[in-house]
Write a protein that holds these residues in place. Sequence first.
Motif, mmCIF file in Angstrom:
data_model
loop_
_atom_site.group_PDB
_atom_site.id
_atom_site.type_symbol
_atom_site.label_atom_id
_atom_site.label_comp_id
_atom_site.label_asym_id
_atom_site.label_seq_id
_atom_site.Cartn_x
_atom_site.Cartn_y
_atom_site.Cartn_z
ATOM 1 N N PHE A 1 30.672 -4.256 6.843
ATOM 2 C CA PHE A 1 29.919 -5.164 6.419
ATOM 3 C C PHE A 1 30.170 -6.666 6.967
ATOM 4 O O PHE A 1 31.372 -6.774 6.743
ATOM 5 N N ASP A 2 29.222 -7.488 7.303
ATOM 6 C CA ASP A 2 29.833 -8.731 7.569
ATOM 7 C C ASP A 2 30.815 -8.835 8.691
ATOM 8 O O ASP A 2 31.493 -10.134 8.893
ATOM 9 N N SER A 3 31.061 -7.921 9.700
ATOM 10 C CA SER A 3 32.160 -7.868 10.598
ATOM 11 C C SER A 3 31.317 -7.589 11.920
ATOM 12 O O SER A 3 30.376 -6.821 12.143
ATOM 13 N N LEU B 1 24.732 -12.787 13.519
ATOM 14 C CA LEU B 1 25.719 -11.554 13.571
ATOM 15 C C LEU B 1 25.243 -10.284 14.212
ATOM 16 O O LEU B 1 26.353 -10.012 14.866
ATOM 17 N N GLY B 2 24.171 -9.977 14.612
ATOM 18 C CA GLY B 2 23.860 -9.066 15.535
ATOM 19 C C GLY B 2 24.176 -9.563 16.954
ATOM 20 O O GLY B 2 24.488 -8.571 17.796
ATOM 21 N N GLN B 3 24.098 -10.693 17.343
ATOM 22 C CA GLN B 3 24.566 -11.243 18.712
ATOM 23 C C GLN B 3 26.061 -11.114 18.718
ATOM 24 O O GLN B 3 26.537 -10.612 19.938
ATOM 25 N N ARG C 1 20.676 -7.459 4.198
ATOM 26 C CA ARG C 1 21.273 -8.517 3.595
ATOM 27 C C ARG C 1 21.521 -9.624 4.279
ATOM 28 O O ARG C 1 21.893 -9.618 5.575
ATOM 29 N N GLY C 2 21.214 -10.998 3.799
ATOM 30 C CA GLY C 2 21.467 -12.004 4.682
ATOM 31 C C GLY C 2 20.099 -12.686 5.119
ATOM 32 O O GLY C 2 19.257 -11.932 5.141
ATOM 33 N N SER C 3 20.362 -14.085 5.346
ATOM 34 C CA SER C 3 19.172 -14.707 6.103
ATOM 35 C C SER C 3 18.676 -14.060 7.513
ATOM 36 O O SER C 3 19.711 -13.561 8.102
ATOM 37 N N GLU D 1 24.064 2.572 8.018
ATOM 38 C CA GLU D 1 23.385 3.179 9.191
ATOM 39 C C GLU D 1 22.664 1.964 10.028
ATOM 40 O O GLU D 1 22.635 1.924 11.360
ATOM 41 N N ASN D 2 22.601 0.836 9.466
ATOM 42 C CA ASN D 2 21.852 -0.305 10.276
ATOM 43 C C ASN D 2 22.830 -1.409 10.856
ATOM 44 O O ASN D 2 22.472 -2.210 11.626
ATOM 45 N N ARG D 3 23.957 -1.314 10.336
ATOM 46 C CA ARG D 3 24.987 -2.127 10.737
ATOM 47 C C ARG D 3 25.645 -1.381 12.116
ATOM 48 O O ARG D 3 26.563 -1.040 11.991
ATOM 49 N N ARG D 4 24.903 -1.796 13.054
ATOM 50 C CA ARG D 4 25.426 -1.082 14.323
ATOM 51 C C ARG D 4 24.988 -1.952 15.601
ATOM 52 O O ARG D 4 24.311 -3.012 15.587
#
Length: 171
Positions: free
Chosen positions: A69-71, A115-117, A106-108, A159-162
């Motif tokens: 999370f958030d990493s 974060l994705g970038q 979660r998040g704006s 699953e979506n943090r990838r």
Amino acid sequence: MKKILSVLFISVLSACASKTPQPSADVEDRSAGARTGMETPRSGEGEPSLNPLTDPNNILSRRSVYFDFDSYVVKDEYKSLVVAHAQYLRDNSNAKALVQGNTDERGSREYNLALGQRRSDAVKYVMTLSGARESQVESVSLGEEKPRATGHDEASWAENRRADIRYQGDY
């Protein structure tokens, strides 16, 4: 004069009679019955070769790197996967990869795009350190726009943090 003509005539005849050596081509008989008992078959001979990117037994068929999370730190458990993809790119100079960074909901929207970038850039960084050329790897962020799981619980968010590694032809 007769001597000169006869020498000239003999020279012309001998030039016409000489054979020009033709280059020889060695031909290998690859028919099944042509093998001798002393030859060892090559591994995988006779079997169709599988594309390592789609062979389920190959590490290259795994294409997702998951994050906490958030990493955006590539976890140790995924470094061998990223290095394997980097080596594939190094060995296949015409191949190109696209790393797509994803986040949970979660998040704006703006925060998740950033974060994705950072996630896709982190995977690209490990790949370039491991042998891939920077021109072979493109990193983009999809933020929360392409979820793999649609639930609103921790399992879906994980699953979506990838970051997904896709190859030219996949996208």
